[in-house]
Design an enzyme around this catalytic site. Structure first.
Site, PDB file in Angstrom:
ATOM      1  N   SER A 142      79.938  67.411  69.654  1.00 24.63           N
ATOM      2  CA  SER A 142      78.923  67.970  68.416  1.00 24.63           C
ATOM      3  C   SER A 142      77.252  67.285  69.695  1.00 24.63           C
ATOM      4  O   SER A 142      77.838  66.992  70.703  1.00 24.63           O
ATOM      5  CB  SER A 142      78.493  65.944  67.788  1.00 24.63           C
ATOM      6  OG  SER A 142      77.446  66.215  67.531  1.00 24.63           O
ATOM      7  N   TYR A 155      78.489  56.858  66.409  1.00 20.78           N
ATOM      8  CA  TYR A 155      79.026  58.668  66.483  1.00 20.78           C
ATOM      9  C   TYR A 155      78.500  59.396  67.730  1.00 20.78           C
ATOM     10  O   TYR A 155      78.914  60.431  68.613  1.00 20.78           O
ATOM     11  CB  TYR A 155      78.528  59.518  65.706  1.00 20.78           C
ATOM     12  CG  TYR A 155      78.824  60.403  64.950  1.00 20.78           C
ATOM     13  CD1 TYR A 155      79.292  60.887  64.454  1.00 20.78           C
ATOM     14  CD2 TYR A 155      77.744  61.688  65.449  1.00 20.78           C
ATOM     15  CE1 TYR A 155      80.405  62.507  64.544  1.00 20.78           C
ATOM     16  CE2 TYR A 155      77.765  63.320  65.088  1.00 20.78           C
ATOM     17  CZ  TYR A 155      79.569  63.305  64.629  1.00 20.78           C
ATOM     18  OH  TYR A 155      79.618  65.195  64.376  1.00 20.78           O
TER      19      TYR A 155
END
Ligand code: ADP
Length: 252
Positions: A142, A155
């Site tokens: 990501s 995350y």
């Protein structure tokens, strides 16, 4: 066709980038083993592939469970005889909160899917690819894997770990004919229309990919799938250990 007769496994195949990539891989001639926790959405992807004349099977699995991972890898080998491509993509997003407010259990949930799941998938697929002497692995990281993201510390940490695992595996298997790369999506439409969007309202926090819309829009899942297919294919033969950002300029 770029993936003619290649055997591919896609985790998180029931939704978003995983579904779009599965459909595109099948269109490009691959036989696809679809893996997802969610049986309903996984079987929908299977149906979509069959409707476009492709070949696939679905295996229900929790990617953070070692037995489930061994089962989907073994099923792929038993059914198709080999594994050429592994799109190690299943992941979860944390409930946005400042670090000091993150619940202990939330840390474990994010790490078990995003890091342990990616590790276990590579571990068992690499054994098969090593015996073959070839293979291509693509991990979904990501933009949060290459810089911090506000209110998403766990995350971010998990996606930095995906980048680390990608580079480590790329280095260890470079002489064995196996390429390992990562993609870094920014804001993708599907994820944002579901759980993440709900969290904006719940937490009042709007992440940067929403406030900084440099192209004025999110990515369509297919715009990630095109890169995944390229990295899967022999066209990317000189790419390994690369962390490929596909973010519409988000991190500029
Ligand atoms: P994106 O938009 O990044 O593709 P999604 O949330 O749309 O993200 O898709 C992630 C997929 O991963 C979903 O289909 C979800 O069911 C799947 N998934 C999440 N956790 C697990 C897990 N533990 N095991 C297997 N699949 C999972």
């Amino acid at each position: 066709m770029e993936l003619q007769d290649k055997i591919a496994i896609v985790t998180g195949a029931g939704s978003g980038i995983g579904r779009a990539s599965s459909l595109l891989m099948a269109k490009q001639g691959a036989k696809v083993v679809l893996v997802d926790f969610n049986q309903t959405t996984g079987e929908e992807t299977l149906q979509l592939i069959k409707e476009q004349g492709g070949e696939a099977i679905f295996v229900q699995a929790d990617v953070s469970n070692s037995k489930d991972v061994q089962n989907y890898v073994q099923t792929a080998v038993d059914t198709f005889g080999r594994i050429d491509v592994f799109f190690n993509n299943a992941g979860v997003i944390q409930k946005f909160a400042p670090l000091a407010e993150v619940e202990d259990a939330e840390f474990d949930r994010i790490m078990s899917v995003n890091v342990k799941g990616v590790f276990l998938g590579m571990k068992y697929v690499l054994k098969v690819m090593e015996n073959q002497g070839s293979g291509s692995i693509i991990n979904t990281a990501s933009t949060a894997g290459i810089r911090s993201e506000h209110s998403a510390s766990i995350y971010s940490a998990s996606k930095h770990a995906v980048v680390g695992l990608t580079k480590a595996a790329a280095l260890e298997y470079v002489k064995k004919g196996i390429r390992v790369n990562a993609i870094c999506p920014g804001g993708v439409k599907t994820a944002l229309t579901s759980s993440v969007e709900r969290m904006f309202t719940e937490t009042g926090y709007v992440p940067e990919e929403v406030s900084v819309m440099r192209m004025g829009r999110y990515a369509e899942p297919n715009e990630l799938a095109e890169m995944v297919v390229f990295l899967s294919s022999d066209k990317a033969s000189y790419m390994t250990g690369s962390v490929v950002v596909v973010d519409g300029g988000l991190t500029l």
